[in-house]
Design an enzyme around this catalytic site. Structure first.
Site, PDB file in Angstrom:
ATOM      1  N   GLU A  47      12.753  22.705  21.551  1.00 35.15           N
ATOM      2  CA  GLU A  47      12.713  22.699  22.822  1.00 35.15           C
ATOM      3  C   GLU A  47      13.416  23.823  23.470  1.00 35.15           C
ATOM      4  OE1 GLU A  47      14.446  19.404  26.309  1.00 35.15           O
ATOM      5  OE2 GLU A  47      14.738  19.097  24.103  1.00 35.15           O
ATOM      6  N   LYS A 117       7.954  18.179  30.265  1.00 35.86           N
ATOM      7  CA  LYS A 117       8.512  17.126  29.759  1.00 35.86           C
ATOM      8  C   LYS A 117       8.696  16.089  30.857  1.00 35.86           C
ATOM      9  CE  LYS A 117      13.228  15.945  27.675  1.00 35.86           C
ATOM     10  NZ  LYS A 117      14.596  16.853  27.273  1.00 35.86           N
ATOM     11  N   TYR A 123      22.628  11.383  30.950  1.00 37.56           N
ATOM     12  CA  TYR A 123      23.521  10.286  30.731  1.00 37.56           C
ATOM     13  C   TYR A 123      24.344  10.769  29.536  1.00 37.56           C
ATOM     14  CZ  TYR A 123      19.907   9.307  27.037  1.00 37.56           C
ATOM     15  OH  TYR A 123      19.191   9.173  26.064  1.00 37.56           O
ATOM     16  N   CYS A 173      11.253  15.919  23.339  1.00 37.56           N
ATOM     17  CA  CYS A 173      12.515  15.170  23.006  1.00 37.56           C
ATOM     18  C   CYS A 173      12.610  13.912  23.584  1.00 37.56           C
ATOM     19  CB  CYS A 173      13.635  16.242  23.785  1.00 37.56           C
ATOM     20  SG  CYS A 173      15.345  16.021  22.888  1.00 37.56           S
ATOM     21  N   ASP A 366      -1.204 -10.721 -18.110  1.00 35.84           N
ATOM     22  CA  ASP A 366      -1.844 -11.591 -16.960  1.00 35.84           C
ATOM     23  C   ASP A 366      -1.444 -12.881 -17.285  1.00 35.84           C
ATOM     24  OD1 ASP A 366      -2.563  -8.979 -15.954  1.00 35.84           O
ATOM     25  OD2 ASP A 366      -4.696  -9.298 -16.842  1.00 35.84           O
ATOM     26  N   SER A 367      -1.807 -13.559 -18.226  1.00 33.95           N
ATOM     27  CA  SER A 367      -1.687 -15.149 -18.374  1.00 33.95           C
ATOM     28  C   SER A 367      -0.193 -15.301 -18.574  1.00 33.95           C
ATOM     29  CB  SER A 367      -2.179 -15.676 -19.507  1.00 33.95           C
ATOM     30  OG  SER A 367      -1.668 -15.036 -20.744  1.00 33.95           O
ATOM     31  N   THR A 488      -6.005 -16.373 -14.103  1.00 37.09           N
ATOM     32  CA  THR A 488      -4.959 -15.111 -14.510  1.00 37.09           C
ATOM     33  C   THR A 488      -5.643 -13.683 -14.354  1.00 37.09           C
ATOM     34  OG1 THR A 488      -5.941 -15.196 -16.701  1.00 37.09           O
ATOM     35  CG2 THR A 488      -4.283 -16.955 -16.316  1.00 37.09           C
ATOM     36  N   THR A 500     -15.627 -11.647 -17.569  1.00 34.54           N
ATOM     37  CA  THR A 500     -17.076 -12.281 -17.859  1.00 34.54           C
ATOM     38  C   THR A 500     -17.477 -13.268 -16.664  1.00 34.54           C
ATOM     39  OG1 THR A 500     -16.434 -12.418 -20.161  1.00 34.54           O
ATOM     40  CG2 THR A 500     -18.129 -13.803 -19.747  1.00 34.54           C
TER      41      THR A 500
END
Length: 605
Positions: A47, A117, A123, A173, A366-367, A488, A500
């Protein structure tokens, strides 16, 4: 250029002398030349970078105002020769009878427009309204600069005509700190890359807040966000500045500059993925809901010079995107995923009367994970684990290691369990359809003799899909007859079709369906380390260490088990591809480009 999908973005913090505009312009040009050499497409400066943000009442001095415009002309002239990308430069500008805090947008040495801007902080330590007028006070849509008339206003966006997906929006900003930042509205007008020229001073804890704010705005806007803040050259009469630069993309910080650097300046670079942002906006259909309520924006189109680019990607590409590299984050991820799995299964079982369930347990990853989820689910429902009917069903390829692990887990977890050898059932079904695996006649054969002959076959003659599928379907038939089946198979297997049909791809509910293979092992390891001890912990860790295998073909003569990854390829690659294609719609050529920049566990040709 790294890839048609990427835009190289830089945030710069040059060396600065307050009110010395030509010096400041020179340092900006040094960084622009550096950026050009690295193939940067967009550079954002701080800026009021041409004058310094801490000029205070000097902003009203005509000499400083003229000097700032002259310095801008210096940058414009030099950029025509040295930088073909887009530069966003901050300066005070006297126009419409007031002084505005502005961002000048330059492309290839051409001034495209000036954005003032919108919100002026007045403040605590800020006094902006003492020096500047807000964007809303402008009385004209253009401004005269150096004999040229250019668009002026906070209602500008800058679409690139020759790089699809690059539309620039600019704010300054304090604009970012507002409940509805201008960048939010610019985003609804099509902006995909947001630039913020800032002069954010340093206080304790502010850097972390600033980082979070930039990341969150990039996420909220589904955009890239380039934030450049002024550095140590500013006056320290009231404040100290650190030169914080940030580049974020959709919630992730890609690059961050060091702070409090003295010397010739800092240029921080990252590549942002425009295609990824476009995909996010297309799939997030609520994103465009506010367009009819947003104000009208003027588009200022431009062409980007794309000839001098550096091919190497300046962006970390995670080779294991499903598995966080940080240990604490990984632990949190595993706990979150596991809890989600348990909650999902509990919700389904509660809705149908909390029935007994059946689950196949092979002693594989997995299982094992699905069994752990089932146990925790029944615990959370206040139901006994004996309502879990776990079945291990050894076949022709089952190894002693996985069978022992399955037995140990089922026994130690307190479920009802059954071991059923499926070889004879598989053998009978193969005989019924007249299928002779691997050319071995079935007449007069026994299960034992068939297994012995299969083990003696050469490696290149040990693949028979019917033989494998028959075993998988026998197992599923037994599970279906036993009750409500918990599946699973994981996400990676299902996405690849490594299952499968009418067998292990089927179940009544599968808690693993959204879990990639690369994460499954860490979930099991996390459970071993935090939930169990003794034999169960040792068994779970041995499951993690076991090579991934469907165990449908007998071990070879040398005892080697069937290997999944030697057949379909490494799961770390599959999951990498899966993540980018499914999550972000990444096209194949970009996936390959990203994979070539990721560091995997192994080297791949």
């Amino acid at each position: 250029m790294p890839s048609p999908s990427f835009l190289r973005v830089g945030v710069a913090c040059p060396e600065l002398r307050v009110a010395d505009c030509q010096f400041n312009a020179g340092r900006m040009l040094d960084l622009l030349r550096d950026a050009g050499g690295q193939g940067v497409d967009l550079v954002v400066f701080p800026e009021c970078g041409l004058t310094g943000y801490t000029c205070h009442d000097l902003f009203h001095q005509p000499a400083l105002q003229r000097s700032a415009v002259a310095a801008l002309e210096t940058i414009l002239a030099a950029a025509r020769e040295n930088f073909g990308g887009v530069a966003v430069v901050g300066l005070p500008l006297a126009a419409n009878g007031a002084v505005f805090n502005c961002a000048a947008v330059i492309a290839g040495g051409t001034l495209l427009g000036v954005v003032p801007k919108s919100y002026l902080p007045t403040y605590k330590e800020f006094y902006d309204a003492r020096y500047f007028a807000p964007a809303a006070a402008a009385t004209a849509d253009d401004v005269s600069l150096g004999g040229r008339t250019v668009p002026f206003g906070a209602d500008l966006v800058f679409p690139c005509l020759n790089l699809d997906g690059f539309v620039l929006g600019v704010e300054i900003c304090e604009d970012l700190w507002m409940p509805v930042p201008p960048s939010s509205l610019q985003t609804l007008a099509g902006a995909t890359v947001l630039a913020n020229l800032s002069a954010s001073n340093e206080t304790v804890g502010k850097a972390a807040y600033r980082r979070s704010l930039v990341a969150q705005q990039s996420a909220r806007c589904l955009a890239a966000y380039a934030y450049a803040s002024c550095g140590v050259g500013e006056s320290t009469t009231d404040l100290v500045f650190g030169g914080h630069g940030l580049i974020a993309e959709n919630g992730s910080v890609l690059a961050e500059s060091p702070r409090f650097v003295r010397g010739e300046g800092v240029l921080t670079i990252a590549d942002v993925d425009l295609q990824r942002l476009a995909h996010e906006r297309q799939t997030t259909t609520s994103f465009t809901a506010g367009r009819n309520q947003s104000p009208r924006f003027r588009g200022v189109p431009f062409m980007l010079e794309l000839s001098t680019k550096v091919p190497a990607l300046i962006r970390y590409v995670d080779p294991h995107p499903f598995v966080p590299s940080d240990a604490a984050t990984l632990a949190e991820r595993c706990d979150d995923v596991f809890s989600t799995q348990v909650a999902g299964l509990a919700g389904r079982l509660s809705a149908i009367g909390k029935p007994a369930v059946s689950i196949g347990v092979s002693g594989g990853l997995d299982s094992t994970l699905a069994l752990l989820v089932a146990c925790k689910t029944f615990d959370s429902l206040g139901e006994p684990r004996t309502k879990i009917r776990a079945m291990t069903m050894p076949g022709f390829g089952t190894t002693g290691r996985t069978l022992a692990n399955a037995r140990t887990l089922m026994g130690a977890l307190g479920v009802t369990w059954l071991e059923t050898d499926i070889r004879q059932m598989t053998f009978d079904q193969l005989k019924a359809i007249g299928h002779a695996p691997f050319g071995i006649p079935l007449a007069g054969e026994s299960v034992e003799s068939l297994g012995t002959k299969l083990r003696t076959l050469p490696a290149d003659n040990r693949y028979d899909l019917t033989f494998e599928n028959a075993q998988a379907r026998v197992r599923t038939s037994l599970l279906m007859n036993a009750g409500f089946v918990i599946g699973t198979g994981d996400l990676s297997e299902l996405a690849l079709g490594w299952c499968t049909y009418n067998a292990d791809h089927m179940s009544m509910y599968n808690p693993n369906v959204g879990i990639p293979k690369t994460l499954v092992k860490f979930l099991v390891r996390r459970a071993a380390e935090t939930e169990f001890e003794g034999d169960v912990r040792r068994t779970l860790l041995d499951v993690v260490a076991t090579e991934i295998s469907p165990e449908l073909l007998p071990a070879s003569a040398d005892g080697a088990a069937q290997s999944t990854e030697s057949t379909i390829g490494p799961y770390e690659l599959h999951d990498f591809f899966l993540y980018h294609v499914v999550r972000f719609g990444t096209p194949p050529e970009t996936v390959l480009f990203l994979a070539s920049h990721a560091t995997f566990d192994k080297a791949y040709a």
